[in-house]
Design a protein around this motif. Sequence first.
Motif, short mmCIF file in Angstrom:
data_model
loop_
_atom_site.label_atom_id
_atom_site.label_comp_id
_atom_site.label_asym_id
_atom_site.label_seq_id
_atom_site.Cartn_x
_atom_site.Cartn_y
_atom_site.Cartn_z
N VAL A 123 0.72 -1.11 0.13
CA VAL A 123 -0.10 -0.12 0.02
C VAL A 123 0.90 1.13 -0.04
N THR A 124 1.94 1.19 0.80
CA THR A 124 2.63 2.35 1.01
C THR A 124 3.42 2.55 -0.38
N GLN A 125 3.89 1.61 -1.03
CA GLN A 125 4.40 1.96 -2.46
C GLN A 125 3.66 2.46 -3.26
N LEU A 126 2.54 1.73 -3.13
CA LEU A 126 1.42 2.39 -4.41
C LEU A 126 1.18 3.85 -3.92
N PHE A 127 0.92 4.16 -2.97
CA PHE A 127 0.46 5.78 -2.67
C PHE A 127 1.65 6.45 -2.77
N ALA A 128 2.86 6.30 -2.43
CA ALA A 128 3.89 6.88 -2.68
C ALA A 128 4.14 7.12 -4.16
N ARG A 129 3.86 6.08 -5.07
CA ARG A 129 4.11 6.34 -6.51
C ARG A 129 2.93 7.18 -7.37
N TYR A 130 1.79 6.83 -6.80
CA TYR A 130 0.70 7.55 -7.37
C TYR A 130 0.10 8.84 -7.03
N ASP A 131 0.43 9.21 -5.77
CA ASP A 131 -0.11 10.17 -4.81
C ASP A 131 -1.56 9.99 -4.61
N VAL A 155 0.32 3.11 8.67
CA VAL A 155 1.36 2.05 8.21
C VAL A 155 2.75 2.22 7.93
N VAL A 156 2.91 3.40 7.32
CA VAL A 156 4.29 4.03 7.19
C VAL A 156 4.90 4.28 8.58
N ARG A 157 4.27 4.73 9.51
CA ARG A 157 4.89 4.90 10.90
C ARG A 157 5.07 3.74 11.47
N GLU A 158 4.24 2.59 11.43
CA GLU A 158 4.19 1.42 12.18
C GLU A 158 5.44 0.54 11.38
N GLU A 159 5.51 0.69 10.19
CA GLU A 159 6.67 -0.15 9.44
C GLU A 159 7.93 0.70 9.76
N ALA A 160 8.05 2.04 9.71
CA ALA A 160 9.49 2.60 10.24
C ALA A 160 10.00 2.36 11.60
N THR A 161 8.87 2.14 12.52
CA THR A 161 9.47 1.79 13.92
C THR A 161 9.88 0.49 13.78
N GLU A 162 9.05 -0.53 13.26
CA GLU A 162 9.54 -1.82 13.24
C GLU A 162 10.78 -2.12 12.58
N ASP A 163 11.22 -1.27 11.51
CA ASP A 163 12.46 -1.54 10.87
C ASP A 163 13.54 -0.89 11.78
N MET A 164 13.26 0.28 12.67
CA MET A 164 14.19 0.75 13.53
C MET A 164 14.64 -0.22 14.53
N ILE A 198 19.26 -12.08 3.15
CA ILE A 198 18.00 -12.40 3.96
C ILE A 198 17.07 -12.08 3.24
N ARG A 199 16.81 -11.15 2.19
CA ARG A 199 15.76 -10.79 1.15
C ARG A 199 15.35 -11.73 0.53
N GLN A 200 16.53 -12.64 -0.10
CA GLN A 200 16.41 -13.60 -1.10
C GLN A 200 15.84 -14.93 -0.15
N LEU A 201 16.08 -15.06 0.86
CA LEU A 201 15.39 -16.16 1.73
C LEU A 201 14.15 -16.10 2.47
N GLY A 202 13.66 -14.62 2.00
CA GLY A 202 12.24 -14.44 2.50
C GLY A 202 12.01 -13.81 3.91
N GLY A 203 13.25 -13.48 4.46
CA GLY A 203 13.14 -12.70 5.44
C GLY A 203 13.05 -11.12 5.55
N ASP A 204 13.13 -10.30 6.82
CA ASP A 204 13.14 -8.89 6.57
C ASP A 204 14.58 -8.40 6.74
N PRO A 205 15.24 -7.84 5.74
CA PRO A 205 16.45 -7.40 5.54
C PRO A 205 16.71 -6.27 6.64
N ALA A 206 15.79 -5.86 7.48
CA ALA A 206 15.99 -4.71 8.40
C ALA A 206 17.03 -5.37 9.34
#
Length: 550
Positions: free
Chosen positions: A227-235, A260-269, A514-522
């Motif tokens: 969702v975040t990628q789509l909204f960022a691309r098409y506004d 979602v952006v805030r949640e994902e950014a917090t999770e990545d941090m 990690i991304r190739q193995l299906g994990g979260d690269p963060a």
Amino acid sequence: MMVHPLFSPEIKLMLAEKNSAGLREFCESLHPATVAEALDDDLTPEQIWEIISTASIRTQASVFEYLTPAQQVLMAEKARPQMGQLLTKMSHDDRVDLLRRLPGRVTEAIMRLVDEADRKDIATLFQYGENTVGALMTTDYAWLPGTLTAAEAIDQLRQQAPDRETIYYIYVLDDPLRRADGSLSPRRLLGVVSLRDLILAPRHALIRELMETDLVTLRYDDDQEAVTQLFARYDFLASPVVDDQFGLLGIVTHDDVLDVVREEATEDMQRQAALGPIEGDYLNASFYRVWRSRVKWLAVLFVAELFTFTVMEGFEELIAAVVVLALFVPLCISTGGNSGTQAATLVTRAMALGYVGPRDWKRVLRRELMMGLALGGALGAIAFVRGALTPSDTRSGPRRVKEEFSVRVPAGTALPAQEGASLWGGKYWDVPLEAGTPQTTKMEKNARVRLPEGMKDLDPPAKQADGWVYQFPAECEVRTEPVSRWRLGAAISIAVLGICLWGTLIGCVIPLIIRQLGGDPAIASGALVATIVDVSGIAIFFSAAWVILL
């Protein structure tokens, strides 16, 4: 949520005075977020209910949505009759999120207060898995049939608007089809028309002539990151969610995407800091859950760091011979961790934004190889200067001898102490010994023995048939012949270059793996990369020193 410094005291005063008119004016005249901010944690759920109950039910629902999750749960657990009415006015996705957080018994009690239509809607959204588009969407959208004229559409839209979350996009739908089991399928999405186009269109223009049919949609089972990628691309302000037959299930709005952006950014941090994701805010999260989340990764990284002892044991002889190397270990190792963390952060973020994928590993590796050499060269030059400027006293590698020891020299050989001054003005006395001088262990290099503080000379030697024996007290420092400043500088600079290059390569490769193995690269950023580089960097550091200094 921060307590509002201006309104919170006023609220408590009006509450104490039973000023219902003032409380109603406060709730109705200010933005719901401001009202919720003023309802701090000192207020009980009963008091919050008393405050917001003075306003209309729609305002109550708006304020309730801005309360912290902890406050919402406490208020909902009271199972007040107001909750049933409140749920009918809340955003469809927000009320499902609330019910997910509540204990099962409380959810059942509240659901009995909701009418049948809302129960069916809640049950529909409940079936979608967490962190999917289906769980994020709302069924509260504006729609029209394509056979209406623009004027008719505006009239119908006026009737829908009060109960819709957004009317900026109006979705044009077909008639529903009946399934084999007799139930109706979701209406198929034909197109979308914006409110702007609808207002500017001729009154008699048909909706199907105004609508946009080239649609960008989301599937109900997509991950919420899509969702975040789509909204960022098409506004977009909102995006439709469809099923396999292109039936419209709901919409995702921009305010939910921000969450979602805030949640994902917090999770990545948190993952970058070697933490498992912690739900909720820091202060209200369970102490045990936070401890468990932190201790798991710390234990893993601690065990991994234990391998540094194994590596250093292999270079014990080098460390004993050139003690000054131990002073440069933290400097060199931290360089590898820093460069690795930089590379991992850049690659991980580029992957999150869709700029880099596992297929780009060759380009990433080539770029970071050149970057590692350039960065290592710059830091290596600084390290060479620092290594070469190391004082002779430090390069001599002091080793403290805790017990007494004796030195045998040819008869008639005096060992007078030589006075010296430290950098800070203190005095000391050294006794020079040539290579080959027998003592507890044979001197392999020219050395100086620094006498303990306050001692200025040795006692007269004991005369024996084969020479004179001098007795040295305990707590002396044996300082060997200093290593060459240029060789030390070269060893440190080459080690820094190698460690920086290695750290950069490790930092860029691990997220891709990690991304190739299906994990979260963060999880590859920060502590994990630094730990791996620490262990391997020690081997690089001492290997370079072994080749150059011995």
